[in-house]
Design a protein around this motif. Structure first.
Motif, PDB file in Angstrom:
ATOM      1  N   PHE A  29       0.935  -1.009  -0.051  1.00  0.00           N
ATOM      2  CA  PHE A  29       0.249   0.130  -0.065  1.00  0.00           C
ATOM      3  C   PHE A  29       0.902   1.392  -0.158  1.00  0.00           C
ATOM      4  CE2 PHE A  29      -2.579  -3.342   1.576  1.00  0.00           C
ATOM      5  CZ  PHE A  29      -3.813  -3.066   1.181  1.00  0.00           C
ATOM      6  N   TYR A  30       0.564   2.241  -0.856  1.00  0.00           N
ATOM      7  CA  TYR A  30       1.322   3.528  -0.856  1.00  0.00           C
ATOM      8  C   TYR A  30       0.381   4.735  -0.345  1.00  0.00           C
ATOM      9  CZ  TYR A  30       3.914   0.567  -4.134  1.00  0.00           C
ATOM     10  OH  TYR A  30       4.960  -0.564  -4.528  1.00  0.00           O
ATOM     11  N   LEU A  31       0.846   5.513   0.565  1.00  0.00           N
ATOM     12  CA  LEU A  31       0.459   6.475   1.250  1.00  0.00           C
ATOM     13  C   LEU A  31       1.170   7.658   1.341  1.00  0.00           C
ATOM     14  CD1 LEU A  31       0.369   3.549   3.071  1.00  0.00           C
ATOM     15  CD2 LEU A  31      -1.455   4.871   4.286  1.00  0.00           C
ATOM     16  N   ASP A  32       0.288   8.771   1.255  1.00  0.00           N
ATOM     17  CA  ASP A  32       0.818  10.271   1.257  1.00  0.00           C
ATOM     18  C   ASP A  32      -0.158  10.805   2.480  1.00  0.00           C
ATOM     19  OD1 ASP A  32       2.061   9.999  -1.137  1.00  0.00           O
ATOM     20  OD2 ASP A  32       0.201  10.604  -2.105  1.00  0.00           O
ATOM     21  N   VAL A  33       0.549  11.740   3.237  1.00  0.00           N
ATOM     22  CA  VAL A  33      -0.028  12.260   4.439  1.00  0.00           C
ATOM     23  C   VAL A  33       0.314  13.680   4.230  1.00  0.00           C
ATOM     24  CG1 VAL A  33      -0.263  12.651   6.955  1.00  0.00           C
ATOM     25  CG2 VAL A  33      -0.143  10.312   6.086  1.00  0.00           C
ATOM     26  N   ASP A  34      -0.574  14.626   4.380  1.00  0.00           N
ATOM     27  CA  ASP A  34      -0.481  15.940   4.524  1.00  0.00           C
ATOM     28  C   ASP A  34      -1.243  16.535   5.774  1.00  0.00           C
ATOM     29  OD1 ASP A  34       0.091  16.280   1.752  1.00  0.00           O
ATOM     30  OD2 ASP A  34      -1.914  16.439   1.000  1.00  0.00           O
ATOM     31  N   ILE A  35      -0.070  17.218   6.569  1.00  0.00           N
ATOM     32  CA  ILE A  35      -0.503  17.802   7.879  1.00  0.00           C
ATOM     33  C   ILE A  35      -0.294  19.477   7.886  1.00  0.00           C
ATOM     34  CG2 ILE A  35       0.285  17.941  10.039  1.00  0.00           C
ATOM     35  CD1 ILE A  35       1.877  15.055   9.659  1.00  0.00           C
ATOM     36  N   PHE A  36      -1.437  19.822   8.262  1.00  0.00           N
ATOM     37  CA  PHE A  36      -1.608  21.368   8.243  1.00  0.00           C
ATOM     38  C   PHE A  36      -1.474  21.777   9.693  1.00  0.00           C
ATOM     39  CE2 PHE A  36      -3.744  19.757   4.648  1.00  0.00           C
ATOM     40  CZ  PHE A  36      -3.125  20.583   3.653  1.00  0.00           C
ATOM     41  N   THR A  37      -0.484  22.712   9.961  1.00  0.00           N
ATOM     42  CA  THR A  37      -0.165  23.268  11.262  1.00  0.00           C
ATOM     43  C   THR A  37       0.586  24.493  10.960  1.00  0.00           C
ATOM     44  OG1 THR A  37       1.083  22.730  13.217  1.00  0.00           O
ATOM     45  CG2 THR A  37       1.977  22.054  11.272  1.00  0.00           C
ATOM     46  N   ASP A  38       0.796  25.193  11.985  1.00  0.00           N
ATOM     47  CA  ASP A  38       1.376  26.598  12.032  1.00  0.00           C
ATOM     48  C   ASP A  38       2.923  26.140  12.390  1.00  0.00           C
ATOM     49  OD1 ASP A  38       2.751  29.096  12.236  1.00  0.00           O
ATOM     50  OD2 ASP A  38       0.915  29.749  13.615  1.00  0.00           O
ATOM     51  N   LEU A  39       3.595  26.580  11.246  1.00  0.00           N
ATOM     52  CA  LEU A  39       5.275  26.114  11.363  1.00  0.00           C
ATOM     53  C   LEU A  39       6.117  27.475  11.653  1.00  0.00           C
ATOM     54  CD1 LEU A  39       5.231  23.620   8.373  1.00  0.00           C
ATOM     55  CD2 LEU A  39       5.433  22.942  10.826  1.00  0.00           C
ATOM     56  N   GLN A  40       5.408  28.549  12.174  1.00  0.00           N
ATOM     57  CA  GLN A  40       6.195  29.706  12.225  1.00  0.00           C
ATOM     58  C   GLN A  40       7.056  29.523  13.079  1.00  0.00           C
ATOM     59  OE1 GLN A  40       3.805  33.353  12.487  1.00  0.00           O
ATOM     60  NE2 GLN A  40       5.495  34.641  12.477  1.00  0.00           N
ATOM     61  N   LYS A  41       6.710  29.030  14.384  1.00  0.00           N
ATOM     62  CA  LYS A  41       7.566  28.798  15.688  1.00  0.00           C
ATOM     63  C   LYS A  41       9.002  27.947  15.102  1.00  0.00           C
ATOM     64  CE  LYS A  41       7.834  27.963  20.560  1.00  0.00           C
ATOM     65  NZ  LYS A  41       6.873  27.511  21.584  1.00  0.00           N
ATOM     66  N   ALA A  42       8.464  27.039  14.596  1.00  0.00           N
ATOM     67  CA  ALA A  42       9.791  26.047  14.296  1.00  0.00           C
ATOM     68  C   ALA A  42      10.683  26.754  13.098  1.00  0.00           C
ATOM     69  CB  ALA A  42       9.178  24.651  13.345  1.00  0.00           C
ATOM     70  N   GLY A  43      10.075  27.468  12.298  1.00  0.00           N
ATOM     71  CA  GLY A  43      10.654  28.347  11.175  1.00  0.00           C
ATOM     72  C   GLY A  43      11.925  29.293  11.989  1.00  0.00           C
ATOM     73  N   ASN A  44      11.320  29.841  12.907  1.00  0.00           N
ATOM     74  CA  ASN A  44      12.188  30.894  13.686  1.00  0.00           C
ATOM     75  C   ASN A  44      13.017  30.012  14.727  1.00  0.00           C
ATOM     76  OD1 ASN A  44      11.025  32.913  12.431  1.00  0.00           O
ATOM     77  ND2 ASN A  44       9.274  32.926  14.131  1.00  0.00           N
ATOM     78  N   SER A  45      12.817  29.078  15.404  1.00  0.00           N
ATOM     79  CA  SER A  45      13.647  28.396  16.334  1.00  0.00           C
ATOM     80  C   SER A  45      14.613  27.280  15.874  1.00  0.00           C
ATOM     81  CB  SER A  45      12.668  27.612  17.165  1.00  0.00           C
ATOM     82  OG  SER A  45      12.247  26.608  16.875  1.00  0.00           O
ATOM     83  N   ASP A  46      14.166  26.687  14.770  1.00  0.00           N
ATOM     84  CA  ASP A  46      15.060  25.769  14.252  1.00  0.00           C
ATOM     85  C   ASP A  46      15.005  24.444  14.968  1.00  0.00           C
ATOM     86  OD1 ASP A  46      16.291  24.521  11.993  1.00  0.00           O
ATOM     87  OD2 ASP A  46      18.284  25.108  12.401  1.00  0.00           O
ATOM     88  N   LEU A  47      14.198  24.350  15.821  1.00  0.00           N
ATOM     89  CA  LEU A  47      14.095  23.166  16.974  1.00  0.00           C
ATOM     90  C   LEU A  47      12.982  22.088  16.413  1.00  0.00           C
ATOM     91  CD1 LEU A  47      14.483  25.234  20.183  1.00  0.00           C
ATOM     92  CD2 LEU A  47      16.210  23.899  18.921  1.00  0.00           C
ATOM     93  N   VAL A  48      13.204  20.743  16.607  1.00  0.00           N
ATOM     94  CA  VAL A  48      12.315  19.856  16.180  1.00  0.00           C
ATOM     95  C   VAL A  48      11.126  19.870  17.097  1.00  0.00           C
ATOM     96  CG1 VAL A  48      13.207  17.880  17.683  1.00  0.00           C
ATOM     97  CG2 VAL A  48      12.246  17.526  15.347  1.00  0.00           C
TER      98      VAL A  48
END
Length: 121
Positions: A29-48
């Motif tokens: 089986f082949y799957l794709d998952v799209d997750i919608f979230t606010d990535l602004q904090k991660a973009g600024n902090s560079d922390l997982v």
């Protein structure tokens, strides 16, 4: 803001299908998952810790596809979507599942089911 993380074309071997032989023999089986979230904090902090951990998502999908059996792709997709919605800061998720070996007469590449779930009330 409409940020998105996508895991594309994950492949797992599972035992899903309407017919008993599909649930006994299994297939890819082949799957794709799209997750919608606010990535602004991660973009600024560079922390997982400030994003959705891709390995956690992958692990949840793998566990459901490989260790459970569903008759319908719709049920599998719903369980995956609901599981991913439990992660912190996920607003929406879309799951696409492709099943290449479809028991029908005629030529077809695959059947695909798309499930979208939301935390919005």
């Amino acid at each position: 803001m409409r940020d998105k993380i996508t895991l594309s074309n994950m492949m797992f071997y599972g035992f899903h299908g309407v017919y008993e032989y599909e649930r006994e023999q299994g297939q890819k089986f082949y799957l794709d998952v799209d997750i919608f979230t606010d990535l602004q904090k991660a973009g600024n902090s560079d922390l997982v810790k400030d994003t959705i951990d891709y390995t956690t998502v992958y692990g949840r999908v793998k566990e459901l596809v490989e260790n459970h059996r569903f008759s319908l792709l719709e049920a599998l997709g719903a369980h995956i979507g609901d599981s991913i919605l439990q992660l912190t800061n996920v607003s929406d998720v879309t799951v696409r599942i492709r099943k290449p070996a479809v028991p029908m007469r005629g030529q077809i590449d695959c059947v695909e089911v798309q499930i979208t779930r939301s935390n919005k009330k």
